[in-house]
Design a protein around this motif. Sequence first.
Motif, PDB file in Angstrom:
ATOM      1  N   THR A  76       0.851  -1.188   0.000  1.00 32.34           N
ATOM      2  CA  THR A  76       0.000   0.000   0.000  1.00 32.34           C
ATOM      3  C   THR A  76       0.891   1.243   0.000  1.00 32.34           C
ATOM      4  OG1 THR A  76      -1.693  -1.150   1.294  1.00 32.34           O
ATOM      5  CG2 THR A  76      -1.822   1.263   1.196  1.00 32.34           C
ATOM      6  N   ARG A  77       0.736   2.080  -1.015  1.00 30.50           N
ATOM      7  CA  ARG A  77       1.474   3.342  -1.036  1.00 30.50           C
ATOM      8  C   ARG A  77       0.650   4.362  -0.266  1.00 30.50           C
ATOM      9  NH1 ARG A  77       4.365   6.062  -6.354  1.00 30.50           N
ATOM     10  NH2 ARG A  77       5.368   7.827  -5.255  1.00 30.50           N
ATOM     11  N   ARG A  78       1.172   4.823   0.856  1.00 28.70           N
ATOM     12  CA  ARG A  78       0.393   5.682   1.746  1.00 28.70           C
ATOM     13  C   ARG A  78       0.564   7.173   1.431  1.00 28.70           C
ATOM     14  NH1 ARG A  78      -1.721   3.047   6.018  1.00 28.70           N
ATOM     15  NH2 ARG A  78      -1.733   4.948   7.266  1.00 28.70           N
ATOM     16  N   LEU A  79       1.772   7.563   1.045  1.00 29.80           N
ATOM     17  CA  LEU A  79       2.077   8.934   0.643  1.00 29.80           C
ATOM     18  C   LEU A  79       3.028   8.857  -0.551  1.00 29.80           C
ATOM     19  CD1 LEU A  79       2.585  10.617   4.153  1.00 29.80           C
ATOM     20  CD2 LEU A  79       0.703  11.060   2.560  1.00 29.80           C
ATOM     21  N   PRO A  80       3.350   9.975  -1.193  1.00 31.17           N
ATOM     22  CA  PRO A  80       4.209   9.905  -2.371  1.00 31.17           C
ATOM     23  C   PRO A  80       5.552   9.196  -2.146  1.00 31.17           C
ATOM     24  CG  PRO A  80       3.153  12.039  -2.288  1.00 31.17           C
ATOM     25  CD  PRO A  80       2.791  11.346  -1.008  1.00 31.17           C
ATOM     26  N   ALA A  81       6.089   9.246  -0.920  1.00 29.68           N
ATOM     27  CA  ALA A  81       7.405   8.646  -0.667  1.00 29.68           C
ATOM     28  C   ALA A  81       7.368   7.567   0.407  1.00 29.68           C
ATOM     29  CB  ALA A  81       8.409   9.728  -0.274  1.00 29.68           C
ATOM     30  N   GLU A 101      12.488  -2.540  -3.978  1.00 25.84           N
ATOM     31  CA  GLU A 101      12.079  -2.166  -5.330  1.00 25.84           C
ATOM     32  C   GLU A 101      11.029  -1.059  -5.291  1.00 25.84           C
ATOM     33  OE1 GLU A 101      11.973  -1.927  -9.341  1.00 25.84           O
ATOM     34  OE2 GLU A 101      13.335  -3.253  -8.204  1.00 25.84           O
ATOM     35  N   ARG A 102      10.057  -1.189  -4.396  1.00 27.78           N
ATOM     36  CA  ARG A 102       9.043  -0.136  -4.254  1.00 27.78           C
ATOM     37  C   ARG A 102       9.676   1.172  -3.797  1.00 27.78           C
ATOM     38  NH1 ARG A 102       3.909  -1.536  -6.366  1.00 27.78           N
ATOM     39  NH2 ARG A 102       3.455  -3.718  -5.842  1.00 27.78           N
ATOM     40  N   ALA A 103      10.624   1.075  -2.881  1.00 29.63           N
ATOM     41  CA  ALA A 103      11.291   2.285  -2.388  1.00 29.63           C
ATOM     42  C   ALA A 103      12.103   2.951  -3.492  1.00 29.63           C
ATOM     43  CB  ALA A 103      12.179   1.938  -1.193  1.00 29.63           C
ATOM     44  N   ILE A 104      12.743   2.148  -4.336  1.00 31.94           N
ATOM     45  CA  ILE A 104      13.493   2.690  -5.474  1.00 31.94           C
ATOM     46  C   ILE A 104      12.555   3.424  -6.431  1.00 31.94           C
ATOM     47  CG2 ILE A 104      14.739   2.037  -7.577  1.00 31.94           C
ATOM     48  CD1 ILE A 104      16.119  -0.158  -5.899  1.00 31.94           C
ATOM     49  N   GLU A 105      11.406   2.832  -6.711  1.00 34.10           N
ATOM     50  CA  GLU A 105      10.435   3.479  -7.606  1.00 34.10           C
ATOM     51  C   GLU A 105      10.011   4.838  -7.059  1.00 34.10           C
ATOM     52  OE1 GLU A 105       7.271   0.679  -7.890  1.00 34.10           O
ATOM     53  OE2 GLU A 105       8.407  -0.736  -9.132  1.00 34.10           O
ATOM     54  N   MET A 106       9.771   4.923  -5.762  1.00 36.58           N
ATOM     55  CA  MET A 106       9.374   6.200  -5.171  1.00 36.58           C
ATOM     56  C   MET A 106      10.531   7.182  -5.159  1.00 36.58           C
ATOM     57  SD  MET A 106       6.710   5.094  -2.117  1.00 36.58           S
ATOM     58  CE  MET A 106       7.758   3.863  -1.341  1.00 36.58           C
ATOM     59  N   ALA A 107      11.768   6.688  -4.909  1.00 32.66           N
ATOM     60  CA  ALA A 107      12.937   7.576  -4.899  1.00 32.66           C
ATOM     61  C   ALA A 107      13.204   8.151  -6.280  1.00 32.66           C
ATOM     62  CB  ALA A 107      14.158   6.812  -4.399  1.00 32.66           C
ATOM     63  N   GLU A 108      12.924   7.391  -7.321  1.00 33.31           N
ATOM     64  CA  GLU A 108      13.083   7.895  -8.677  1.00 33.31           C
ATOM     65  C   GLU A 108      12.091   9.019  -8.951  1.00 33.31           C
ATOM     66  OE1 GLU A 108      14.371   8.515 -12.483  1.00 33.31           O
ATOM     67  OE2 GLU A 108      15.324   7.314 -10.902  1.00 33.31           O
ATOM     68  N   GLU A 109      10.927   8.905  -8.367  1.00 31.77           N
ATOM     69  CA  GLU A 109       9.863   9.884  -8.607  1.00 31.77           C
ATOM     70  C   GLU A 109       9.960  11.095  -7.684  1.00 31.77           C
ATOM     71  OE1 GLU A 109       5.017   9.974  -8.076  1.00 31.77           O
ATOM     72  OE2 GLU A 109       5.998   8.088  -8.630  1.00 31.77           O
ATOM     73  N   THR A 110      10.264  10.854  -6.408  1.00 26.06           N
ATOM     74  CA  THR A 110      10.208  11.929  -5.412  1.00 26.06           C
ATOM     75  C   THR A 110      11.554  12.276  -4.787  1.00 26.06           C
ATOM     76  OG1 THR A 110       9.809  10.491  -3.504  1.00 26.06           O
ATOM     77  CG2 THR A 110       7.888  11.143  -4.806  1.00 26.06           C
ATOM     78  N   MET A 112      13.180  10.320  -2.617  1.00 25.02           N
ATOM     79  CA  MET A 112      13.347   9.394  -1.508  1.00 25.02           C
ATOM     80  C   MET A 112      12.167   8.431  -1.492  1.00 25.02           C
ATOM     81  SD  MET A 112      14.559  12.048   1.513  1.00 25.02           S
ATOM     82  CE  MET A 112      15.170  10.759   2.590  1.00 25.02           C
ATOM     83  N   GLY A 113      12.383   7.262  -0.910  1.00 25.50           N
ATOM     84  CA  GLY A 113      11.303   6.297  -0.758  1.00 25.50           C
ATOM     85  C   GLY A 113      11.555   5.454   0.472  1.00 25.50           C
ATOM     86  N   ALA A 114      10.517   5.232   1.268  1.00 24.26           N
ATOM     87  CA  ALA A 114      10.649   4.435   2.491  1.00 24.26           C
ATOM     88  C   ALA A 114       9.494   3.451   2.568  1.00 24.26           C
ATOM     89  CB  ALA A 114      10.661   5.331   3.726  1.00 24.26           C
ATOM     90  N   VAL A 115       9.822   2.205   2.948  1.00 28.07           N
ATOM     91  CA  VAL A 115       8.811   1.161   3.063  1.00 28.07           C
ATOM     92  C   VAL A 115       8.984   0.426   4.383  1.00 28.07           C
ATOM     93  CG1 VAL A 115       7.880  -0.975   2.074  1.00 28.07           C
ATOM     94  CG2 VAL A 115       8.670   0.856   0.565  1.00 28.07           C
ATOM     95  N   ALA A 116       7.900   0.343   5.148  1.00 28.08           N
ATOM     96  CA  ALA A 116       7.859  -0.496   6.343  1.00 28.08           C
ATOM     97  C   ALA A 116       7.239  -1.831   5.957  1.00 28.08           C
ATOM     98  CB  ALA A 116       7.030   0.176   7.437  1.00 28.08           C
ATOM     99  N   VAL A 278      15.411   4.448   0.749  1.00 28.34           N
ATOM    100  CA  VAL A 278      16.206   4.644  -0.467  1.00 28.34           C
ATOM    101  C   VAL A 278      16.260   6.132  -0.780  1.00 28.34           C
ATOM    102  CG1 VAL A 278      16.305   4.239  -2.958  1.00 28.34           C
ATOM    103  CG2 VAL A 278      15.722   2.364  -1.406  1.00 28.34           C
ATOM    104  N   MET A 279      17.454   6.612  -1.142  1.00 29.88           N
ATOM    105  CA  MET A 279      17.648   8.019  -1.487  1.00 29.88           C
ATOM    106  C   MET A 279      18.318   8.126  -2.848  1.00 29.88           C
ATOM    107  SD  MET A 279      19.011   9.281   2.246  1.00 29.88           S
ATOM    108  CE  MET A 279      19.867   7.728   2.530  1.00 29.88           C
ATOM    109  N   ASN A 280      17.855   9.056  -3.634  1.00 29.78           N
ATOM    110  CA  ASN A 280      18.425   9.312  -4.954  1.00 29.78           C
ATOM    111  C   ASN A 280      19.445  10.443  -4.833  1.00 29.78           C
ATOM    112  OD1 ASN A 280      18.996   9.972  -7.596  1.00 29.78           O
ATOM    113  ND2 ASN A 280      16.870  10.029  -8.267  1.00 29.78           N
TER     114      ASN A 280
END
Length: 356
Positions: A76-81, A101-110, A112-116, A278-280
């Motif tokens: 479930t993606r809760r917020l953009p990152a 992988e999900r965190a990478i996708e969000m980091a590419e877009e925003t 940063m990406g974090a997944v619990a 994940v951070m870009n």
Amino acid sequence: MTQDIAARVSAEELGRFMREALRRCDVDETAAEAVARALLTASRMGTDSHGLRLLPHYIRALQGGRIQARPAMRFTRRLPATGYLDAGDGLGHPAGYQAIERAIEMAEETGMGAVAVGNSSHFGAAGCYALEAARRGYMGMAFCTADALVNLHDGTHAFHGTNPIAFAAPVAAGQPYLVDMATSSIPWNRVQQYRAIDRTLPSNVVVDDRGGLTTDPHTAASLLPLGGADFGFKGAALAGMVEVLSASLSGMLHGFRLLPMLGEDMHTPRGIGHFFLVMNPGAFVEREVYERAIAAYLEDLRAQPAVEGREVLAPGDREWRCQAQRDAEGIPLDSANVAAYRQLAEALDVEPLPLT
């Protein structure tokens, strides 16, 4: 410590065996590949305690029902990152790779990406997932709770797990910068190894069942946090940080309340929590600026003078050397692992490892 090397096997053959053994337990192809990938990554870099030695345990947990062979994982993606992955009480490795992988996708877009991750299980070496991000050009971090093996500072009994912290960063002209460390003074596996060969432990790393320092592996009851008896408040604080990120953000039990990984109960799911960030680098400075900066840092670090007979290494250097050697010579197995893999081959009707 010298390893009892009874045989060697290629990474390719070891991976083949792992995948076939897992498929015999009704694990699907994608999950079996994820487990083999993580275990091989650890063993190629010399961390067999989180590599090939774990396969028999995972087989027992799958056969006992503690781990679901075909879970219904839900992201479930809760917020953009940010996002949450319910691992469905399945194997931790496919959950870890999907989360990163999900965190990478969000980091590419925003940026940063974090997944619990919740309702998961043991995922092997945390560095595998941070490394996946670095291989793709991102900075990655991975954290995980574990059952209680480590005392609090000035405590008498275990409270935290070994609670790993992993961080990896891409390096344009070389292997990634890789930190993968427990927040305990030593891993529990070291105690078990020293017991087996009746060898004295280093001082200031373990305590007996009354909380007193000991170097006897046979009376060691728990580990001290990183920093030992004098400065263990630092390691204990880092372990607590891992608990907050991994358990609190996923709604899972913290380590003190988890079922033991190696306990008798192989039926009840443990409900492990993980956390991935994940951070870009390109979201902060131009990519070229980052690449020049980390290259200069590592060049200066490795050029520093070392004490006589030693060498200054950057985090990850030792692992990459071990990986190159094991890729050339084969991954070593001790006599216990040779026997364990032979038993698995017979019990699961898998073609045995071709050992040399």
